[in-house]
Design a protein around this motif. Structure first.
Motif, PDB file in Angstrom:
ATOM      1  N   SER A   1       0.782  -1.171  -0.133  1.00  0.00           N
ATOM      2  CA  SER A   1       0.139  -0.049  -0.023  1.00  0.00           C
ATOM      3  C   SER A   1       0.789   1.310  -0.073  1.00  0.00           C
ATOM      4  CB  SER A   1      -1.043   0.091   1.274  1.00  0.00           C
ATOM      5  OG  SER A   1      -0.269  -0.005   2.453  1.00  0.00           O
ATOM      6  N   ASP A   2       1.996   1.147   0.613  1.00  0.00           N
ATOM      7  CA  ASP A   2       2.962   2.421   0.572  1.00  0.00           C
ATOM      8  C   ASP A   2       3.464   2.550  -0.628  1.00  0.00           C
ATOM      9  OD1 ASP A   2       4.906   0.372   0.359  1.00  0.00           O
ATOM     10  OD2 ASP A   2       5.831   1.259   2.413  1.00  0.00           O
ATOM     11  N   GLY A   3       3.347   1.810  -1.813  1.00  0.00           N
ATOM     12  CA  GLY A   3       4.255   1.554  -3.201  1.00  0.00           C
ATOM     13  C   GLY A   3       5.413   0.710  -3.534  1.00  0.00           C
ATOM     14  N   GLY A   4       5.958   0.430  -2.117  1.00  0.00           N
ATOM     15  CA  GLY A   4       6.964  -0.441  -2.228  1.00  0.00           C
ATOM     16  C   GLY A   4       6.709  -1.861  -3.028  1.00  0.00           C
ATOM     17  N   ILE A   5       7.695  -2.306  -3.697  1.00  0.00           N
ATOM     18  CA  ILE A   5       7.516  -3.666  -4.502  1.00  0.00           C
ATOM     19  C   ILE A   5       7.430  -4.741  -3.611  1.00  0.00           C
ATOM     20  CG2 ILE A   5       8.443  -5.406  -6.100  1.00  0.00           C
ATOM     21  CD1 ILE A   5       9.825  -2.767  -7.541  1.00  0.00           C
ATOM     22  N   MET A   6       6.175  -5.572  -3.493  1.00  0.00           N
ATOM     23  CA  MET A   6       6.209  -6.568  -2.543  1.00  0.00           C
ATOM     24  C   MET A   6       6.582  -7.870  -3.468  1.00  0.00           C
ATOM     25  SD  MET A   6       2.496  -8.347  -1.266  1.00  0.00           S
ATOM     26  CE  MET A   6       1.589  -7.385  -2.540  1.00  0.00           C
TER      27      MET A   6
ATOM     28  N   ILE B   1      19.436  -7.193  -9.463  1.00  0.00           N
ATOM     29  CA  ILE B   1      18.999  -6.114  -9.511  1.00  0.00           C
ATOM     30  C   ILE B   1      18.677  -5.580  -8.113  1.00  0.00           C
ATOM     31  CG2 ILE B   1      17.740  -6.520 -11.661  1.00  0.00           C
ATOM     32  CD1 ILE B   1      15.226  -7.003 -10.268  1.00  0.00           C
ATOM     33  N   PRO B   2      18.542  -4.126  -8.039  1.00  0.00           N
ATOM     34  CA  PRO B   2      18.316  -3.472  -6.488  1.00  0.00           C
ATOM     35  C   PRO B   2      17.025  -4.030  -5.970  1.00  0.00           C
ATOM     36  CG  PRO B   2      18.731  -1.911  -8.050  1.00  0.00           C
ATOM     37  CD  PRO B   2      18.652  -3.113  -8.746  1.00  0.00           C
ATOM     38  N   GLN B   3      15.975  -4.373  -6.355  1.00  0.00           N
ATOM     39  CA  GLN B   3      14.685  -4.782  -6.072  1.00  0.00           C
ATOM     40  C   GLN B   3      14.692  -6.235  -5.670  1.00  0.00           C
ATOM     41  OE1 GLN B   3      15.445  -3.502  -9.141  1.00  0.00           O
ATOM     42  NE2 GLN B   3      13.945  -1.992  -9.334  1.00  0.00           N
ATOM     43  N   ARG B   4      15.666  -7.239  -5.830  1.00  0.00           N
ATOM     44  CA  ARG B   4      15.748  -8.176  -5.527  1.00  0.00           C
ATOM     45  C   ARG B   4      17.258  -8.974  -5.293  1.00  0.00           C
ATOM     46  NH1 ARG B   4      11.448  -7.519  -4.159  1.00  0.00           N
ATOM     47  NH2 ARG B   4       9.384  -8.714  -4.669  1.00  0.00           N
ATOM     48  N   SER B   5      17.348  -9.838  -4.528  1.00  0.00           N
ATOM     49  CA  SER B   5      18.767 -10.450  -4.067  1.00  0.00           C
ATOM     50  C   SER B   5      18.901 -11.623  -5.368  1.00  0.00           C
ATOM     51  CB  SER B   5      18.895 -10.874  -2.779  1.00  0.00           C
ATOM     52  OG  SER B   5      18.196 -11.916  -2.637  1.00  0.00           O
TER      53      SER B   5
END
Length: 100
Positions: free
Chosen positions: A52-57, A77-81
């Motif tokens: 809900s805060d816009g962050g990637i789930m 990638i920065p969004q995942r390890s």
């Protein structure tokens, strides 16, 4: 992390550090750890679920910007390890007959 045999290590060498593992049973295994983190995710074309805060789930379908991964063999990638590999690595693995 990706753990591979010596044969796979030779195929996967490239954009990663490859570290030997000390195994009790004498198995010759190596840890592959990509050293590049690339902001390559095309968020607009990927299927992304957000909090809900816009962050990637979660990322259900990844689409990468080709210009960001051009010339790379493996990366994060920065969004995942998670470790990602390019088509060049997939082809090399198939050509070498690696399985598993």
């Amino acid at each position: 992390m990706l753990i591979v045999t010596r044969r796979a290590r030779e195929v996967l060498a490239g954009d990663a550090e490859v570290l030997p593992l000390d195994c009790d049973d004498g198995e010759d295994l190596w840890l592959v750890n990509p050293w590049r983190t690339v902001d390559a995710l095309d968020v607009g074309r990927s299927q992304v679920r957000r909090f809900s805060d816009g962050g990637i789930m979660n990322i259900d379908r990844y689409v990468f910007r080709e210009e960001a991964v051009a010339g790379l063999r493996c990366f994060r990638i920065p969004q995942r390890s998670t470790m990602f590999v390019t088509d060049e690595v997939v082809a090399a693995v198939r050509d070498a007959g690696l399985r598993g």
